[in-house]
Design an enzyme around this catalytic site. Structure first.
Site, PDB file in Angstrom:
ATOM      1  N   TRP A 106       0.761  -0.999   0.137  1.00  0.00           N
ATOM      2  CA  TRP A 106      -0.016  -0.181  -0.153  1.00  0.00           C
ATOM      3  C   TRP A 106       0.900   1.134  -0.121  1.00  0.00           C
ATOM      4  O   TRP A 106       0.605   2.165  -0.693  1.00  0.00           O
ATOM      5  CB  TRP A 106      -1.229   0.042   1.152  1.00  0.00           C
ATOM      6  N   ASP A 175      -1.131   6.684   6.693  1.00  0.00           N
ATOM      7  CA  ASP A 175      -2.271   5.782   6.217  1.00  0.00           C
ATOM      8  C   ASP A 175      -2.529   4.711   7.212  1.00  0.00           C
ATOM      9  O   ASP A 175      -1.749   4.082   7.511  1.00  0.00           O
ATOM     10  CB  ASP A 175      -2.032   5.311   4.889  1.00  0.00           C
ATOM     11  N   LYS A 199     -11.854  -1.979   8.044  1.00  0.00           N
ATOM     12  CA  LYS A 199     -10.939  -2.806   8.852  1.00  0.00           C
ATOM     13  C   LYS A 199     -11.672  -2.739  10.433  1.00  0.00           C
ATOM     14  O   LYS A 199     -11.794  -3.764  11.119  1.00  0.00           O
ATOM     15  CB  LYS A 199      -9.730  -2.525   8.889  1.00  0.00           C
TER      16      LYS A 199
END
Length: 364
Positions: A106, A175, A199
């Site tokens: 990511w 992030d 999540k």
């Protein structure tokens, strides 16, 4: 009529488990939301009924994460992946540099998008070890005049997590899609934090951005309206129709977190769950091997291999038969992964740890 519903042992990496209490409450309110005669999905986003939901979610997040007064809380769409572009579009001018700390897939994707807008560079990388660790703070190399420094706090694919965030003299951007709300965080270290909800915060479709107000003021002006943080900050994230049901669910997840004791209790539970699985790995005499180095281990994503390719296939097959969902590792890494986000109960982790022990006893 109350029905006993069998719940899966849900170890999916995302979208992931939601608290059963939250699902049950949403079910109760689904058709008639608090006497309105409508589902929350049917309410006007300009109505007082929805506005109360929206603002309560913001207030709960502010309370749980101890967000200072000089920060805006935004509810956006497009996932963390849109933030990969939106951040450099707002804060990275063509002649500027920005440091990206590469710790997995990511962060690589965020780095790639930034190249379209300015001059990003690798401030640190652990790619040479297949992203098995988080860089030491003294490994970071960044410039004092950088537009910002970007990191990914938890790496779902590789199972690594920052245990301490750097204190830097440039804007720090994080992030936190896969570990937000899992432990206390000093928000004041960051100029901007972003996280997809799916999540730990709620269902997919909502992206939370926590951004310092004076950082917004420094943003580029000549970009599309919907891609400006100021657009959403100035309109309480109601410039256009937000994902109202997702925000409602996010608010209920936050209420659940408060009801069990807040962020301190959430962190305690997460450590206990992770310890169950890491202890099995560490005590297996090499039958199981963790991907992450011990001081970088994630409390959200436990990644490991089983000794021998055929045995690993058997492990995954039998885990599926026993009702453990989502334990196959990401296709880019292989192996096994148990994602144990906030809403995954201790009992599920205990059951999986017992399964791992029994599998080794039979096949070791």
């Amino acid at each position: 009529m109350n029905l006993q519903v069998k719940r899966a042992y849900n170890f999916n990496a995302g979208p992931s488990a939601l608290p059963l209490e939250v699902l049950e409450k949403a079910q109760q309110e689904f058709i008639d939301f608090r006497g309105t005669g409508m589902s929350v999905m049917e309410l006007s986003h300009r109505s007082s009924d929805y506005e109360a939901v929206h603002n309560q979610a913001k207030d709960s997040l502010k309370e749980l994460l101890s967000i200072p007064e000089d920060y805006e809380i935004l509810f956006l769409q497009g996932g963390a992946s849109l933030q990969f572009s939106m951040i450099p579009m707002n804060f990275l001018k063509p002649e500027q540099k920005a440091g990206y700390i590469l710790t997995g897939s990511w962060s690589e994707k965020a780095f790639k998008e930034a190249k379209l807008f300015g001059n990003p560079y690798e401030a640190a990388s652990t790619k040479e070890g297949n992203y098995s660790r988080i860089p030491q703070l003294d490994e970071l190399n960044y410039n004092a005049d950088d537009a910002y420094l970007h990191l990914t706090s938890n790496n779902t694919i590789f199972g690594t997590e920052w245990k301490e965030f750097p204190s830097v003299d440039v804007p720090l951007i994080g992030d936190m899609s896969s570990d937000i709300l899992s432990k206390p965080v000093d928000v004041s270290k960051f100029s901007l934090i972003y996280a997809g909800a799916q999540k730990n915060l709620g269902p997919s479709g909502v992206t939370v951005v926590i951004v310092r107000k004076d950082f917004i003021e420094k943003a580029n002006k000549n970009i599309p309206t919907m891609l400006k943080y100021s657009t959403h900050a100035d309109n309480n994230s109601l410039y256009n129709t937000p994902p109202t049901f997702g925000i409602y669910m996010l608010g209920e997840v936050l209420n659940w977190a408060k009801s069990i004791g807040g962020i301190t209790e959430v962190a305690k539970r997460n450590e206990e769950k992770a310890k169950l699985l890491y202890d099995v790995i560490d005590e297996s005499n090499g039958f199981y091997t963790g991907h992450a180095e011990k001081d970088s281990r994630s409390f959200m994503n436990v990644t490991f291999r089983v000794k021998g390719e055929e045995l690993e296939k058997k492990f995954l097959a039998e885990a599926g038969q026993e009702g453990f969902v989502g334990v196959k590792g990401h296709r880019s890494v292989g192996g096994c992964r148990a994602s144990i986000y906030n809403a995954v109960p201790y009992e599920a982790c205990k059951a999986f740890s017992e399964f791992m022990k029994q599998f080794q006893k039979v096949n070791g």
